[in-house]
Scaffold this motif. Structure first.
Motif, PDB file in Angstrom:
ATOM      1  N   GLY A  31     -21.649   1.400  -3.049  1.00  0.00           N
ATOM      2  CA  GLY A  31     -21.761   2.775  -3.127  1.00  0.00           C
ATOM      3  C   GLY A  31     -20.686   3.462  -2.198  1.00  0.00           C
ATOM      4  N   VAL A  32     -20.373   3.062  -1.072  1.00  0.00           N
ATOM      5  CA  VAL A  32     -19.169   3.530  -0.415  1.00  0.00           C
ATOM      6  C   VAL A  32     -18.024   3.603  -0.917  1.00  0.00           C
ATOM      7  N   LEU A  33     -17.693   2.357  -1.620  1.00  0.00           N
ATOM      8  CA  LEU A  33     -16.453   2.296  -2.563  1.00  0.00           C
ATOM      9  C   LEU A  33     -16.374   3.374  -3.830  1.00  0.00           C
ATOM     10  N   PHE A  34     -17.387   3.758  -4.252  1.00  0.00           N
ATOM     11  CA  PHE A  34     -17.785   4.688  -5.272  1.00  0.00           C
ATOM     12  C   PHE A  34     -17.439   6.095  -4.557  1.00  0.00           C
ATOM     13  N   THR A  35     -18.059   6.065  -3.595  1.00  0.00           N
ATOM     14  CA  THR A  35     -18.046   7.558  -2.828  1.00  0.00           C
ATOM     15  C   THR A  35     -16.696   7.764  -2.369  1.00  0.00           C
ATOM     16  N   PHE A  36     -15.715   6.969  -1.894  1.00  0.00           N
ATOM     17  CA  PHE A  36     -14.385   7.267  -1.465  1.00  0.00           C
ATOM     18  C   PHE A  36     -13.373   7.327  -2.609  1.00  0.00           C
ATOM     19  N   GLY A  37     -13.915   6.436  -3.507  1.00  0.00           N
ATOM     20  CA  GLY A  37     -12.892   6.722  -4.783  1.00  0.00           C
ATOM     21  C   GLY A  37     -13.196   8.009  -5.362  1.00  0.00           C
ATOM     22  N   LEU A  48       0.795  -1.317  -0.014  1.00  0.00           N
ATOM     23  CA  LEU A  48       0.086   0.207   0.005  1.00  0.00           C
ATOM     24  C   LEU A  48       0.853   1.304   0.117  1.00  0.00           C
ATOM     25  N   GLY A  49       2.106   1.133   0.359  1.00  0.00           N
ATOM     26  CA  GLY A  49       2.911   2.223   0.966  1.00  0.00           C
ATOM     27  C   GLY A  49       3.476   2.563  -0.636  1.00  0.00           C
ATOM     28  N   LYS A  50       3.360   1.793  -1.544  1.00  0.00           N
ATOM     29  CA  LYS A  50       3.788   2.174  -3.053  1.00  0.00           C
ATOM     30  C   LYS A  50       2.777   3.189  -3.887  1.00  0.00           C
ATOM     31  N   LEU A  51       1.800   3.198  -3.162  1.00  0.00           N
ATOM     32  CA  LEU A  51       0.728   3.944  -3.960  1.00  0.00           C
ATOM     33  C   LEU A  51       0.207   5.379  -3.147  1.00  0.00           C
ATOM     34  N   THR A  52      -0.407   6.407  -4.021  1.00  0.00           N
ATOM     35  CA  THR A  52      -0.666   7.675  -3.472  1.00  0.00           C
ATOM     36  C   THR A  52      -1.903   7.512  -3.032  1.00  0.00           C
ATOM     37  N   PHE A  53      -2.715   8.702  -2.482  1.00  0.00           N
ATOM     38  CA  PHE A  53      -3.917   8.747  -2.083  1.00  0.00           C
ATOM     39  C   PHE A  53      -4.849   8.356  -3.377  1.00  0.00           C
ATOM     40  N   HIS A  54      -4.412   9.289  -4.502  1.00  0.00           N
ATOM     41  CA  HIS A  54      -5.304   9.042  -5.621  1.00  0.00           C
ATOM     42  C   HIS A  54      -5.106   7.745  -6.435  1.00  0.00           C
ATOM     43  N   GLN A  55      -4.010   6.915  -6.308  1.00  0.00           N
ATOM     44  CA  GLN A  55      -3.795   5.729  -6.818  1.00  0.00           C
ATOM     45  C   GLN A  55      -4.843   4.654  -5.930  1.00  0.00           C
ATOM     46  N   ARG A  56      -4.858   4.932  -4.745  1.00  0.00           N
ATOM     47  CA  ARG A  56      -5.624   4.094  -3.896  1.00  0.00           C
ATOM     48  C   ARG A  56      -7.144   4.276  -4.204  1.00  0.00           C
ATOM     49  N   ALA A  57      -7.189   5.527  -4.531  1.00  0.00           N
ATOM     50  CA  ALA A  57      -9.001   5.760  -4.840  1.00  0.00           C
ATOM     51  C   ALA A  57      -9.286   5.343  -5.957  1.00  0.00           C
ATOM     52  N   LEU A  58      -8.291   5.142  -7.191  1.00  0.00           N
ATOM     53  CA  LEU A  58      -8.907   4.659  -8.216  1.00  0.00           C
ATOM     54  C   LEU A  58      -9.012   3.096  -8.299  1.00  0.00           C
ATOM     55  N   LYS A  59      -8.297   2.741  -7.326  1.00  0.00           N
ATOM     56  CA  LYS A  59      -8.502   1.078  -7.146  1.00  0.00           C
ATOM     57  C   LYS A  59      -9.706   0.816  -6.512  1.00  0.00           C
ATOM     58  N   LEU A  60     -10.229   1.685  -5.415  1.00  0.00           N
ATOM     59  CA  LEU A  60     -11.419   1.593  -5.239  1.00  0.00           C
ATOM     60  C   LEU A  60     -12.556   1.779  -5.996  1.00  0.00           C
ATOM     61  N   LYS A  61     -12.234   2.839  -6.937  1.00  0.00           N
ATOM     62  CA  LYS A  61     -13.473   2.872  -7.978  1.00  0.00           C
ATOM     63  C   LYS A  61     -13.424   1.730  -8.862  1.00  0.00           C
ATOM     64  N   GLU A  62     -12.150   1.208  -9.257  1.00  0.00           N
ATOM     65  CA  GLU A  62     -12.331   0.133 -10.211  1.00  0.00           C
ATOM     66  C   GLU A  62     -12.907  -1.151  -9.452  1.00  0.00           C
ATOM     67  N   LEU A  63     -12.522  -1.403  -8.207  1.00  0.00           N
ATOM     68  CA  LEU A  63     -13.333  -2.448  -7.313  1.00  0.00           C
ATOM     69  C   LEU A  63     -14.631  -2.557  -7.409  1.00  0.00           C
ATOM     70  N   ALA A  64     -15.109  -1.047  -7.145  1.00  0.00           N
ATOM     71  CA  ALA A  64     -16.570  -0.745  -7.234  1.00  0.00           C
ATOM     72  C   ALA A  64     -17.297  -1.327  -8.601  1.00  0.00           C
ATOM     73  N   GLN A  65     -16.842  -0.944  -9.546  1.00  0.00           N
ATOM     74  CA  GLN A  65     -17.238  -1.342 -10.778  1.00  0.00           C
ATOM     75  C   GLN A  65     -17.129  -2.777 -11.078  1.00  0.00           C
ATOM     76  N   TYR A  66     -16.176  -3.594 -10.408  1.00  0.00           N
ATOM     77  CA  TYR A  66     -16.061  -5.006 -10.755  1.00  0.00           C
ATOM     78  C   TYR A  66     -17.148  -5.660  -9.778  1.00  0.00           C
ATOM     79  N   LEU A  67     -17.331  -5.348  -8.454  1.00  0.00           N
ATOM     80  CA  LEU A  67     -18.200  -5.831  -7.631  1.00  0.00           C
ATOM     81  C   LEU A  67     -19.632  -5.640  -8.259  1.00  0.00           C
ATOM     82  N   ASN A  68     -19.977  -4.339  -8.782  1.00  0.00           N
ATOM     83  CA  ASN A  68     -21.447  -3.866  -9.511  1.00  0.00           C
ATOM     84  C   ASN A  68     -21.651  -5.082 -10.425  1.00  0.00           C
ATOM     85  N   GLY A  69     -21.027  -5.546 -10.981  1.00  0.00           N
ATOM     86  CA  GLY A  69     -21.246  -6.781 -12.159  1.00  0.00           C
ATOM     87  C   GLY A  69     -21.381  -8.083 -11.285  1.00  0.00           C
TER      88      GLY A  69
END
Length: 703
Positions: free
Chosen positions: A123-129, A74-95
């Motif tokens: 939805g929480v993942l999308f919001t924090f993303g 996790l330390g390899k990632l910035t806040f924005h990079q982690r946030a994008l992963k949450l958005k990507e995960l939300a999209q995946y779980l949505n399916g």
């Protein structure tokens, strides 16, 4: 020692033992160790679904993996990079929601209940993303507040920063929301960069395991950022210390046991909890029968009694209504339940209220209601007998092995009865109690000893003000309901990721969610002191007094001609002086219509203690400032999108001159675009080097 399962890809909806996911692999106990595993049953039919055990699981190794591998990845990632992963995960779980709905139905949850849990969690993942990218820097350090100058010459200063805690976030969740409960805690911890160890409740943990299995299959998360323990973690706190966080949702008695552990009391483990809550909904005296507020109150109360079969920490347990409206409320609630609620197996057509999560939970709720009846409560609606329900095949009758319970509404002749304010029946149960005046309503609400949420239902602003200010300190959230928001409101019982979820007193005293606040819960605030250059080096943000690189002089290049890839913090330019004339001030006043006397009337301006006479408009100075620093040719700077922290300090009169000094203060590349944001520190000074104005210029710059 930890025993590794031989089957690498268990199917969690059919396995005998619900697996754990630890140290980047799936784990189940060996056959001998699993002999005493707990059984998990279908809430509606009593069918055996799975067993749960952690016998033989090495908890110390789980914690160590999070602190080492999880922290490193996790330390390899910035806040924005982690946030994008949450958005990507939300999209995946949505399916994959439909497969989760099937499992959720086995817990007694209706389709709507499942959507609240599953869709709500996603939805929480999308919001924090989204919020993580909008509100946090694209870095790993958050600056909290302005720099404090600590020396006369500005060479020594200080400020506060947030950095992530260096341990793990152990998240112990309740049975009622196996998906949302996990994701609402996981999302802010992940954004902060802290690895999660999630421990779901046994009766519904198989649903959590299914979602974790999908998350792992997505391949989106870094190794060690999420581990799952399916089963008991009695000795978990033995392995934690001041680096770690425990976030608990469940009973107050269990929370108190955990909080008394030596590693919490003496070892510094950060412990937050969300526990019992006697939430109230207060009906205003203006909201009589026939008003939109009365109807909204009844709808809300019945919804909170029956959604998730009342198994929500935010459900309304006490309906506090004017004494003269008690009977109207009781009658309206009974009528609405009778007309609208169909109790049964969630897989049956038309059912909109399911079973409790387990037979044990059913027994606990019935016992709690009986204690309330013994204390003076009366059954205003419902029964403690086994109700007739609709089974999955459409037949109607009593299902002995199903954890079904009728909605129960209690009335109280004595609103002071201790049990109505202290005993929570965690099921489809609520009580109606009468109040005499607003002060009495506030007092009764406060007798809950601290709650997660209360509602105030009124269309009278004065009533709303008195009730909300009276009860706010006793609650984590207050939901105001009237005719204006009745249709758009998310509801009394629905926490939203943007706002704090938690409450004082018996509600646990903790906070979850709350937007970026909940990210900061997983970080340490530290005061740092040093020279402006050292503060700049640590934070990645230029501080006043730190070195500048005047690029025109050193590189022959205006900083506006530099792409994001070559622009550096501290790159700067300084303009020459521009004289201000009375004619220009007058023309600006006439052309804009801003003829305030300080810009047009010499005598009046001189009479003002702030002005030496006619002075230039502040916005005219800003326009001139832009003219002094802007590079006109097309180039890397794409747009100016705003100003921040603008202050006018020294007035500028005709005959004075101004110059601007512009410094690259903060550079925020966008992960998904070919440009980023640059905040420029702008300082306007006069011919005497007195500061005229300070502000930040915000620009979009090509990478």
């Amino acid at each position: 020692m930890t025993t590794t399962a031989t089957a690498p890809e268990p199917t969690v909806d059919t396995v005998e033992i619900v697996p754990s996911f630890i140290r980047d692999s799936w784990w189940t106990p060996d056959a001998g160790a699993a002999a005493g595993a707990a059984s998990v049953l279908d809430a509606s039919t009593g069918e055996l679904l799975a067993k749960v055990s952690t016998e033989g699981l090495d908890l110390a190794a789980v914690v160590d993996y999070g602190r080492t591998t999880g922290q490193a990845e996790l330390g390899k990632l910035t806040f924005h990079q982690r946030a994008l992963k949450l958005k990507e995960l939300a999209q995946y779980l949505n399916g994959r929601r439909e497969e989760f709905y099937v499992l959720s139905a086995q817990t007694g949850a209706t389709k709507i209940d499942s959507m609240v849990d599953i869709d709500g969690g996603i939805g929480v993942l999308f919001t924090f993303g989204s919020k993580g990218r909008r509100e946090l820097p694209n870095s790993q350090v958050i600056v909290d507040g302005p720099m404090e100058v600590l020396s006369k010459d500005g060479s020594f200063a200080g400020e506060h920063i947030y950095t992530r805690v260096p341990g793990v976030a152990v998240q112990i969740n309740a049975f009622n929301f196996p998906v949302w409960g996990m994701l609402e805690k996981f999302a802010p911890a992940f954004i902060a960069g802290v690895p999660t160890i999630v421990k779901p409740a046994t009766p519904t943990g198989y649903v959590t395991a299914a979602v974790v299995k999908a998350i792992i299959e997505s391949g989106i998360l870094p190794k060690g950022s999420l581990q799952l323990i399916s089963g008991s973690v009695r000795t978990m706190l033995d392995h934690l210390d001041y680096r770690d966080i425990v976030a608990f949702t469940g009973s107050a008695s269990t929370a108190n046991t955990l909080k008394s552990h030596a590693n919490v009391v003496k070892g510094g483990v950060r412990f937050t909890s969300e526990t019992d809550s006697l939430n109230a909904s207060i009906l205003g005296p203006d909201a009589v029968k026939g008003t939109p507020e009365f109807d909204a109150f009844i709808k809300s109360l019945v919804t909170e009694m029956t959604a998730k079969a009342g198994q929500k920490c935010t459900s309304i347990r006490r309906a506090i209504v004017p004494q003269e409206l008690v009977q109207d409320v009781v009658a309206a609630v009974g009528e609405r339940i009778q007309e609208r609620i169909v109790l049964g197996d969630p897989r049956a057509e038309g059912v909109n209220m399911g079973a409790l999560a387990s037979l044990e939970q059913l027994a606990d709720v019935r016992a709690a209601v009986q204690s309330m009846l013994d204390a003076g409560g009366e059954l205003a609606y419902g029964t403690l007998d086994s109700p007739k329900v609709t089974s999955a095949d459409g037949t109607v009758g009593v299902v002995e092995d199903g954890a079904f319970m009728s909605p129960v509404l209690l009335s109280w002749a004595d609103p002071e009865a201790e049990e109505v304010h202290s005993l929570e029946a965690f099921g489809p149960v609520s009580s109606v109690i009468g109040y005499t005046d607003l002060a009495d309503a506030v007092r009764l609400a406060a007798r809950g000893g601290g709650s997660l949420v209360a509602s105030v239902c009124t269309n009278d602003p004065d009533v709303a003000r008195e009730l909300v200010t009276g009860i706010a300190a006793h609650h984590g959230r207050v939901h105001m309901l009237n005719r204006e928001d009745a249709r758009s409101s998310t509801g009394h019982g629905s926490p939203v990721p943007h706002l704090v979820h938690g409450g004082p007193g018996r509600a646990g005293g903790g906070e979850e969610l709350g937007g970026i606040r909940s990210v900061l819960h997983h970080m340490q605030r530290t005061a740092i002191q040093g020279s402006p250059n050292m503060l700049t080096a640590v934070t990645g943000i230029w501080h006043t007094g730190a070195d500048r690189n005047f690029t025109i002089e050193t590189e022959g290049q205006h900083p506006f001609r530099k792409h994001l890839s070559t622009l550096h913090i501290g790159d700067a330019m300084q303009s020459g002086l521009r004289e201000v004339t009375l004619d220009e001030i007058t023309k600006f006043a006439n052309s804009t219509g801003d003829t305030f006397y300080a810009h047009t009337n010499q005598a009046a301006a001189e009479a003002n203690p702030f002005f030496p006479g006619i002075v230039a408009h502040g916005y005219l100075l800003l326009a001139w400032g832009a003219g002094l620093f802007v590079e006109p040719a097309p180039g890397p700077v794409l747009a100016n999108y705003g100003l921040e922290s603008l202050r006018f300090i020294t007035p500028v009169a005709a005959g004075d001159s101004i110059r601007v000094t512009l410094t690259a203060k903060k550079i925020t590349p966008r992960e998904t675009d070919e440009y980023g944001e640059v905040a420029w520190d702008a300082v306007l000074t006069n011919q005497n080097d007195e500061i005229v104005a300070t502000y930040d210029v915000l620009t979009l710059v090509e990478k």
